[in-house]
Design a protein around this motif. Structure first.
Motif, PDB file in Angstrom:
ATOM      1  N   THR A 128     -29.262  12.054 -19.215  1.00  0.00           N
ATOM      2  CA  THR A 128     -29.766  10.722 -19.165  1.00  0.00           C
ATOM      3  C   THR A 128     -31.042  10.770 -19.863  1.00  0.00           C
ATOM      4  N   LEU A 129     -31.210   9.878 -20.776  1.00  0.00           N
ATOM      5  CA  LEU A 129     -32.417   9.562 -21.589  1.00  0.00           C
ATOM      6  C   LEU A 129     -33.210   8.436 -20.554  1.00  0.00           C
ATOM      7  N   ARG A 130     -34.420   8.683 -20.192  1.00  0.00           N
ATOM      8  CA  ARG A 130     -35.116   7.654 -19.284  1.00  0.00           C
ATOM      9  C   ARG A 130     -36.616   7.739 -19.471  1.00  0.00           C
ATOM     10  N   GLU A 184     -43.782   3.368 -22.750  1.00  0.00           N
ATOM     11  CA  GLU A 184     -42.621   3.207 -23.462  1.00  0.00           C
ATOM     12  C   GLU A 184     -42.371   4.458 -24.372  1.00  0.00           C
ATOM     13  N   TYR A 185     -43.365   5.103 -24.798  1.00  0.00           N
ATOM     14  CA  TYR A 185     -43.442   6.261 -25.630  1.00  0.00           C
ATOM     15  C   TYR A 185     -43.207   7.667 -24.815  1.00  0.00           C
ATOM     16  N   PHE A 186     -43.092   7.590 -23.578  1.00  0.00           N
ATOM     17  CA  PHE A 186     -43.139   8.833 -22.892  1.00  0.00           C
ATOM     18  C   PHE A 186     -41.585   8.804 -22.243  1.00  0.00           C
ATOM     19  N   GLN A 187     -40.860   9.582 -22.804  1.00  0.00           N
ATOM     20  CA  GLN A 187     -39.408   9.619 -22.230  1.00  0.00           C
ATOM     21  C   GLN A 187     -38.742  11.120 -22.047  1.00  0.00           C
ATOM     22  N   VAL A 188     -38.042  10.925 -21.273  1.00  0.00           N
ATOM     23  CA  VAL A 188     -37.634  12.302 -20.776  1.00  0.00           C
ATOM     24  C   VAL A 188     -35.793  12.624 -20.733  1.00  0.00           C
ATOM     25  N   ALA A 189     -35.391  13.633 -21.278  1.00  0.00           N
ATOM     26  CA  ALA A 189     -33.933  13.936 -21.158  1.00  0.00           C
ATOM     27  C   ALA A 189     -33.751  14.718 -19.815  1.00  0.00           C
ATOM     28  N   GLU A 190     -32.932  14.113 -19.072  1.00  0.00           N
ATOM     29  CA  GLU A 190     -32.696  14.731 -17.671  1.00  0.00           C
ATOM     30  C   GLU A 190     -31.004  15.158 -17.753  1.00  0.00           C
ATOM     31  N   TYR A 210     -38.601  16.360 -23.325  1.00  0.00           N
ATOM     32  CA  TYR A 210     -39.289  15.183 -23.137  1.00  0.00           C
ATOM     33  C   TYR A 210     -39.988  14.927 -24.648  1.00  0.00           C
ATOM     34  N   ILE A 211     -40.457  13.690 -24.645  1.00  0.00           N
ATOM     35  CA  ILE A 211     -41.210  13.127 -25.955  1.00  0.00           C
ATOM     36  C   ILE A 211     -42.323  12.324 -25.296  1.00  0.00           C
ATOM     37  N   GLN A 247     -32.201  12.584 -30.390  1.00  0.00           N
ATOM     38  CA  GLN A 247     -32.073  11.228 -29.570  1.00  0.00           C
ATOM     39  C   GLN A 247     -33.697  10.931 -28.900  1.00  0.00           C
ATOM     40  N   LEU A 248     -34.257  11.856 -28.777  1.00  0.00           N
ATOM     41  CA  LEU A 248     -35.554  11.325 -28.309  1.00  0.00           C
ATOM     42  C   LEU A 248     -36.567  10.890 -29.468  1.00  0.00           C
TER      43      LEU A 248
END
Length: 173
Positions: A3-5, A41-47, A56-57, A89-90
């Motif tokens: 999940t990318l969120r 919006e620029y701070f995303q995590v892969a879970e 994360y990015i 993806q990130l």
């Protein structure tokens, strides 16, 4: 299924497995919270499906005029989750956000010794724009590459014409 969120405050209690990588720049909690507050919006995590933070990015939009750009502050994936395409993806998410913000380019800094990351960024279309001398502190200090990728607003890709000479950190706009 990954999940990318959007990153959440409570993720800071669960991302040590990612931040323990020696090539990952780590910051104080207030720094992460500042990014989360200013550029969520620029701070995303892969879970992972089990709730483990895989990577994360963290980034932001900054600059003025033709220097308006998206910036990757940190991108990291835990060693056990590498080579799955998560970093790509990130990066896609950050680039899409930067396109929507009408940025001219995306940039990032990477240690000159981090050949794996440099190769990945080149595959994603980034070029070495310039060398920043002694950007990373250590023993000894290490240079960085400022890598860039032009976005659609920069029709003639003027933002990615490489500089012919290195710069110092204090010379960075």
């Amino acid at each position: 299924m990954t999940t990318l969120r959007p990153f959440r405050c409570e993720d800071m209690f669960h991302f040590n497995n990612v931040n323990l990588d020696p090539l990952t720049e780590t910051y104080g909690l207030s720094f992460y919270l500042q990014y989360l507050a200013h550029w969520p919006e620029y701070f995303q995590v892969a879970e992972s499906p089990s709730g483990i933070v895989m990577g994360y990015i963290m980034g932001k939009a900054e600059g003025h005029g033709e220097n308006w750009h998206g910036h990757v502050t940190a991108l990291t994936v835990a060693p056990e989750y590498r080579r799955l395409g998560l970093a790509r993806q990130l990066m896609d998410i950050l680039e899409d956000i930067s396109e929507k913000k009408r940025c001219f380019f995306v940039d990032l800094f990477v240690r000159v010794s981090n050949r794996v990351a440099i190769t990945m960024y080149k595959k994603l279309g980034y070029i070495v724009y310039r060398t920043v001398l002694q950007y990373y502190s250590g023993d000894p200090d290490e240079d960085a590459y400022d890598m860039r990728k032009a976005l659609s607003r920069d029709v003639y890709a003027q933002s990615v014409v490489p500089l012919t000479h290195p710069v110092r950190p204090e010379d960075i706009e």
